[in-house]
Every structure is written in C-alpha cells, then in structure tokens.
Design a protein around this motif. Sequence first.
Motif, mmCIF file in Angstrom:
data_model
loop_
_atom_site.group_PDB
_atom_site.id
_atom_site.type_symbol
_atom_site.label_atom_id
_atom_site.label_comp_id
_atom_site.label_asym_id
_atom_site.label_seq_id
_atom_site.Cartn_x
_atom_site.Cartn_y
_atom_site.Cartn_z
ATOM 1 N N THR A 343 0.837 -1.198 0.000
ATOM 2 C CA THR A 343 0.000 0.000 0.000
ATOM 3 C C THR A 343 0.874 1.252 0.000
ATOM 4 O O THR A 343 1.981 1.246 0.547
ATOM 5 C CB THR A 343 -0.913 0.028 1.239
ATOM 6 O OG1 THR A 343 -0.108 0.007 2.424
ATOM 7 C CG2 THR A 343 -1.846 -1.171 1.245
ATOM 8 N N PRO A 344 0.396 2.357 -0.603
ATOM 9 C CA PRO A 344 1.197 3.588 -0.649
ATOM 10 C C PRO A 344 1.607 4.095 0.732
ATOM 11 O O PRO A 344 2.714 4.603 0.908
ATOM 12 C CB PRO A 344 0.266 4.580 -1.355
ATOM 13 C CG PRO A 344 -0.616 3.729 -2.206
ATOM 14 C CD PRO A 344 -0.846 2.484 -1.408
ATOM 15 N N ALA A 345 0.715 3.968 1.724
ATOM 16 C CA ALA A 345 1.021 4.483 3.058
ATOM 17 C C ALA A 345 2.183 3.751 3.717
ATOM 18 O O ALA A 345 2.840 4.298 4.614
ATOM 19 C CB ALA A 345 -0.219 4.404 3.951
ATOM 20 N N SER A 346 2.454 2.538 3.275
ATOM 21 C CA SER A 346 3.546 1.772 3.888
ATOM 22 C C SER A 346 4.909 2.402 3.619
ATOM 23 O O SER A 346 5.886 2.082 4.291
ATOM 24 C CB SER A 346 3.533 0.320 3.372
ATOM 25 O OG SER A 346 3.817 0.278 1.986
ATOM 26 N N LYS A 347 4.969 3.327 2.642
ATOM 27 C CA LYS A 347 6.231 3.989 2.301
ATOM 28 C C LYS A 347 6.385 5.352 2.988
ATOM 29 O O LYS A 347 7.419 6.000 2.842
ATOM 30 C CB LYS A 347 6.318 4.170 0.785
ATOM 31 C CG LYS A 347 6.253 2.863 0.010
ATOM 32 C CD LYS A 347 6.193 3.108 -1.491
ATOM 33 C CE LYS A 347 6.039 1.794 -2.255
ATOM 34 N NZ LYS A 347 5.907 2.026 -3.724
ATOM 35 N N LEU A 348 5.347 5.783 3.714
ATOM 36 C CA LEU A 348 5.407 7.090 4.371
ATOM 37 C C LEU A 348 6.286 7.048 5.614
ATOM 38 O O LEU A 348 6.315 6.046 6.343
ATOM 39 C CB LEU A 348 3.990 7.546 4.762
ATOM 40 C CG LEU A 348 3.014 7.812 3.615
ATOM 41 C CD1 LEU A 348 1.634 8.150 4.175
ATOM 42 C CD2 LEU A 348 3.508 8.946 2.726
ATOM 43 N N GLU A 349 6.971 8.139 5.859
ATOM 44 C CA GLU A 349 7.803 8.245 7.056
ATOM 45 C C GLU A 349 6.914 8.338 8.289
ATOM 46 O O GLU A 349 5.927 9.078 8.303
ATOM 47 C CB GLU A 349 8.696 9.488 6.963
ATOM 48 C CG GLU A 349 9.693 9.609 8.103
ATOM 49 C CD GLU A 349 10.593 10.830 7.967
ATOM 50 O OE1 GLU A 349 11.594 10.894 8.684
ATOM 51 O OE2 GLU A 349 10.274 11.719 7.139
#
Length: 444
Positions: A343-349
């Motif tokens: 998921t995209p959020a898994s790459k957020l700091e």
Amino acid sequence: MGTKLYIKTYGCQMNEYDSDKTVDILKEKKGVEVTNDIKEADIILLNTCSIRDKAEAKVYSELGRLNKLKEKKPNLKIGVGGCVATQEGKNIQKRAPYVDLIYGPQTLHRVSDLLDANKSKGIKAIDITFPIEEKFDSLPEPSSGGPSSYVAIMEGCSKYCSFCVVPYTRGDEVSRKPEQIFDEVARLAEQGVSEITFIGQNVNSYKMPYGDRILRLSDLIEIVSHIDGIDRIRYTTSHPLDMTDDLIEVYQFVPQLVSQLHLPVQSGSNKILEKMKRNYTVDVFLNAVDKIKSHRPDLRVSSDFIVGFPGETSKDFNDTMDLVNEIKFDSSFSFIYSKRPGTPASKLEDKTSMDEKKERLNILQSQLNKHHKDHSENMVGSIQRCLVTGLAKKRPDQLQARTECNRVVNFDLKNIGFIGKLVDINIDEALSYSLLGTLHNPRG
C-alpha cells in the motif's frame, strides 16, 4: 458417517457471509456436516482477513497447529481462503506445503472443485483469481438460521485509500444483479427472516442497470421494503463519498430502514484524511450526518478510526477527538495504524513512537466508551422497538433482542413465539455491554 467440516472465520461481515455461503456450497455438493470440534473434522477451512497487521503471522501460526492434526490424520484436508490467501498466494504453499487448497474471496464457489482437484497425490489446488460476477452467479439457494441475515450486494473496492489492502485482495468494485438480490431477500423472508443487512466493502457505491433505469442502494432499500416479512433493513459498510442525496432522502420515506448508520471517518483531521486518500473533508462527513438527522433526529452513528497514521501530530489527534465529541459516536471501532504490504502508506515516514500511539488509542477508546455508555443510560426508561433474535446466551429463562441501534436487550421469557418478531420493550437497566428490559406489549 458424513464428511465433517470445520470452518474458522476471521474479520468482517463479508467474511462471515462468505463462510456461510461456503458451508452451503459444500453441504449441497459434498453433503458435509458442520462440526465445532476441530479434532473430528475431515476438512478444515480458514477464511482469513488481512486488514490488520500480523494477519499473515496469525494464519501461519494457526496452520502450524493444524499440521500437527494432519500428522495424526493424514487424510485431513486443510484449506486457506479469504484475503490472506489472495495476498500470500503461493507463499502459503511454500511455507505450509501440507495445505491442500488455497482460494480467494472471489473463488469460494469453486471450493468443491478444488477439493476434487486435490485428490491426486501431490497436487495442490490454488485459485486466487477475481471472477466476482461468476461468484455471485454461482451462489447456492439462500438459507438462514435466524431472523437476521446478511445479503451481499457488491464486492471489492475502487477507492484505493493509501492504507488499505482490500482493493488488492478483493479486486475493484463489482455490483450484483438486482434480480439476484431481490430473489435472495424474498427467499429469506419465506424462511422467517425479518431483518436483512445489505453488505459490501463500500455498500453505498452500489450501481446496476435494471430495465430502463440505474438502481442504487437507495432503490434497493425502497424496493425490498415492500417484500412481505421484511421489517428491518440495515447496510454496512458505507463510504462518506457515496452518501448521496437519494440515499439520505430514503430515511424520510422508508420506516423499515433503521436509525443507525455505520460511516467510517478514520480521522478528524483534514490533513490526515488527505494523506489517507479518503477524498473528503470533515465538513463533508458532518454535512452527511446532519442531513440524515434532519429526517431521523434519533440517528445513532458509529464509525471506524485509525490512530497514529504516518504524520499524525498531536493537533491532528485532537481534531479527531473534537469530532468524536461533536458526533458522540456509538459502538465504534478504533485501531493503531498498521502498515500493510504493497500500500502507498507503507512507504510514508512515521516518526511517532508506539508508546505515543498506544496512549492516543487509550484516550480515544475511553471517550468512545463513555459516549457508548451515555447512550445506553439515556435509553433507560424508554420504550424500544426490538427484534427478538433468540434465547439469551447466559440465561435460558430470558429472550434476547436487538434495538434499532443494535444494542442487545435481555428480557424475561414469556413466549418462545416472540422469536423473529418485533416487540416493544421497556428498558430498565443499562449494563456494560447490554440492556435489561421487560416486555411492554405482550402481544408483540
């Protein structure tokens, strides 16, 4: 002696529905008998959910325990279905080679065939494709074990929220044919079902042609309200973006539609909602609730909340608490954000510590519990129209019923014939997780 089936279900109402349909299919095609004793089972199916963190680890841990059973009972068939099956796919076969079949949420109708395909030694049956329409077309005759029943009207999700794995495990949104829905509801009503709950990942995004018109959820509610025997209608789970005016207006015209709404908001911070890719603001959410309350002032609203989403500050969390106290949500679900693979959020700091996230969750849950308790206590002294669902779980001398806002109410057993009926109950006492009452109108 017949083939014994044990099925364990994780997760949401959609998974419960899928498990029920899987059982119906295997009863019809294999003549299985359902057992609650896992040790006597000939077939064990895990219907999994991947929405929360460590879901895969829990499944592999459970499979490890099942392998010990299989060592003692070599002919035991073990299957993994649901969202973890789709997400993990052949990894399950590699890590747990004793698993006999792996199937996704959209291929449960093929479970009987997958069991047959596994008869040849060494062949593992895997089907994690997305034939949603085929699944709906293949569902068996509906059956129900009580006065309430789920009816799936759509499946999948096309919203692609940044934190959510559902579109990847259940596919894009597909709506079910109206004719199938009406037929299922009518058949359930013939079996004594008086309350139906329309379900789907985003149930209020339903849209399908029917003759010369396009039907939406509001149309399904209105049409089904005219089926004899259907006294209550619910739907879950809905998305704030799809709370359209036609759906809001149906609250004014269909009394069978309950004054209870589960509407996941996830956060009270517009900044976090944008990062979540929810595509609405807090004002949009509030406006939808206010519009429904103009028709149903007694509306109870429940919701879902994610705490500690990457980038959530103290101010963002306080915005969520402000929303909680403004709406005074009832019976809501709240979780610490869990990173889902792909998921995209898994790459957020994410700089917020787990201790801080846990503290925020405790604060949120304490306030949600307070509002829940306040709602229960405010019902004391009122008369509630309740659906009698069966005998009370802990008291055989009592019946159990549910209010419109889905509170459990236990009351003294007067007549077993009340099961499946709507009755008026005086609410006498509010307990932690239920209400106590007395029958107001003995004739129902």
